[in-house]
Motif scaffolding. Sequence first.
Motif, PDB file in Angstrom:
ATOM      1  N   SER A  94     -84.054 -31.039-148.992  1.00 49.54           N
ATOM      2  CA  SER A  94     -83.420 -29.811-149.627  1.00 49.54           C
ATOM      3  C   SER A  94     -84.357 -28.896-150.474  1.00 49.54           C
ATOM      4  CB  SER A  94     -82.214 -30.166-150.559  1.00 49.54           C
ATOM      5  OG  SER A  94     -82.692 -30.746-151.635  1.00 49.54           O
TER       6      SER A  94
ATOM      7  N   THR B 265     -81.647 -29.999-139.131  1.00 49.21           N
ATOM      8  CA  THR B 265     -81.758 -30.665-140.510  1.00 49.21           C
ATOM      9  C   THR B 265     -83.003 -31.601-140.728  1.00 49.21           C
ATOM     10  OG1 THR B 265     -79.308 -30.481-140.717  1.00 49.21           O
ATOM     11  CG2 THR B 265     -80.275 -31.926-142.167  1.00 49.21           C
TER      12      THR B 265
ATOM     13  N   LEU C  29     -81.955 -36.460-147.528  1.00 53.59           N
ATOM     14  CA  LEU C  29     -81.885 -35.110-146.893  1.00 53.59           C
ATOM     15  C   LEU C  29     -82.751 -34.104-147.566  1.00 53.59           C
ATOM     16  CD1 LEU C  29     -80.292 -33.142-145.031  1.00 53.59           C
ATOM     17  CD2 LEU C  29     -78.768 -32.818-146.804  1.00 53.59           C
TER      18      LEU C  29
ATOM     19  N   LYS D 292     -80.613 -31.948-134.825  1.00 53.75           N
ATOM     20  CA  LYS D 292     -79.716 -30.772-134.677  1.00 53.75           C
ATOM     21  C   LYS D 292     -78.554 -31.304-133.473  1.00 53.75           C
ATOM     22  CE  LYS D 292     -79.255 -25.944-133.239  1.00 53.75           C
ATOM     23  NZ  LYS D 292     -79.855 -24.685-132.916  1.00 53.75           N
TER      24      LYS D 292
END
Length: 677
Positions: free
Chosen positions: A361, A343, A359, A378
């Motif tokens: 995206s 991520t 975040l 992760k």
Amino acid sequence: MKKIRSEIVLLLVFIFGTSLFLQSALAAAPVILSLRAVSGVTSNLDSSNNYTTTPSLSASTELVIIALDTDVPSVCSLSSDSGMASPETTVSTTSHSFSAISVSAGSTTHRYLQCMDTATSTNTAIYDLVIFVDDAPVPDIPVADLVAGTYNDPPKTVTITSEVGTVIDYRFILAGQDFDEINFCGVYPDNCVQDDDNSVTLTISATQTIRARACDYAGSLNCSDPTLAEWAYVITSTTFTVTPSAGANGTISPSTAQTINSGSTTTFTVTPSSGYTATVGGTCGGSLVGTTYTTNAITANCTVSATFASTENQVVAPTTSPAAGTYSSAQSVTLSSTTDGDTIYYTTDGSTPTTSSALYSGAISISSTTTLKAIAVKSGMTDSTVMSSLFTISTGTGVANVSAGADKTVGAPTTLIGLATGTGLTYEWTKQSGPGAITFGSSTSATTTVSATVDGTYVLRLTATDGSDGTAYDDMTLIWDSAPPTATFDSFGTTDTTPQLAGTSTGSPVSVNLYIGSATYTATLSSDGTWTAGITSALTPNAYNVRVRAFDLAGNYNDNYVVLTISSGTSTTTTTTSTSSSSSSSENNSKKIKNTSKFVKGGDTIVQTGKRFPKNAKVLLFYQNSNGSYNAPQMIKTDDDGKFSIKYVVKKTPGVYNWFAQDYNSGTRSWSKYRVK
């Protein structure tokens, strides 16, 4: 109009026979503890009862008051009659002040003084007080271009200037030192400098007081009143503590707490062990480039904390597409990582991303110059290192040809001249690296002044921005060097009228000049700091006070004074470490100088006297320093009998020290020495 100089010379003359007779005749006589002449200002006489002052007079008549203190109650009389037959004034007790005496400028008068112990009726000798008022002009007092006060951004520079035709004497008044207005340099010669120009520039790096006078040494020997030219500078510096720490599997250096000036940055070397990567945090803030961590400007006590994580199980850092760079239009930037299932979090304000940041995206639109930072994480793995990419968006006519100017080495505020081409440009100067704080006169102008608080190498950046946020920059290196170099050689004597001089230097000077009278000689410097200089114009037999001046690339310079003796007889040598003096035709042993004691301790006061010199003549006094060199000479005048006497407070480390007196006109010298225990 210049002030009138009043030089009052009070010469004690015992009119009784020999000193042996006086010792027996005055065994029970009262002792005169001090004798003063009050003339515009109050000053104690020196040890020979000589007194000089330069009060401001409104007419050519000086009023003089003779005052004294005795050890026992006494009756003291003052008379114009050498036999004391008709005293004009009589006073009693231990503190006596006599009525004013009128003396016309340019004239001499006598007053005779005698005291009697009221308990034993024992008289002192009769003292002949010779009072002379000289109406020669006095130089104007020097002026300083830096006002006295408190400063918190050292070092400061001050230039003290006097009128053309005079020279500056200046001295630093240190804590616990009384100022002697009569012997300006005689009491603390190590802190006193007699310059050879009417302007001197000094660097003030710590709290100190400077007092100066202007002197006409080429003419009447008159000097301005030093009590009217004093500047007290208080230098303050706020510091903070930066405390580093390092976790396992790596090191940080330096590893101990550092004391840093307010507004300055500092650097640490962060080294991870093999197979580990470093992350630096703490409260100081800063950035890690390679293994070098540079803090933000320090404004409070703070910490730098290094931690180390294994790279064997670490997420690969994200990459951008397109790559960082300069673009003429807005960009759509995507982030990716080669670690499956990770991520990505990112920031666009230059801050370090965490799992609380935005975040990722999808593509990120960048329409103005932006620093994009991102991490990949992760579960079960170590977070990636921080990716940082600068996207410069220039949609206008563009900015180009930015120049921060040539690199500089200076030791005082200097001017930076920046250049750039483009439309609607704005500018910003910033410090990229360096050990101290940088002050710009105007950080948003292409041309600005700059100064630094700490010596060292700085990288300064000029960034130019056009009307459409297009930017470009250029860096320059500023070496700030405020410490002057030094150069000197050992004092010696020779019969060679064109000697070859050789000496040493410190502080990497780029030039060493020697000044002998009106002649200047440039030395040849070697890479090891040694130098040589040939005297090409023949010198006549005499003792020369050679000024050795060392210059560095920043324009700093420092003077040392060394004695070179040219004699017409057999060559003799006296080095600065010798405890005995040589004899040559330039020395005259009939002129005797001596100390009250040959063995003293630091802080002791000794009296140094001379006799058999020309009457009312100029004499130069040279004092040896702890490093073997000699101070600039102090100039004094002998009395009507060819004598002089000065006080000297010893401020030296243990050892043997020479001093000598040189007849100003003939150059003949007389030597003496004393030992500091």
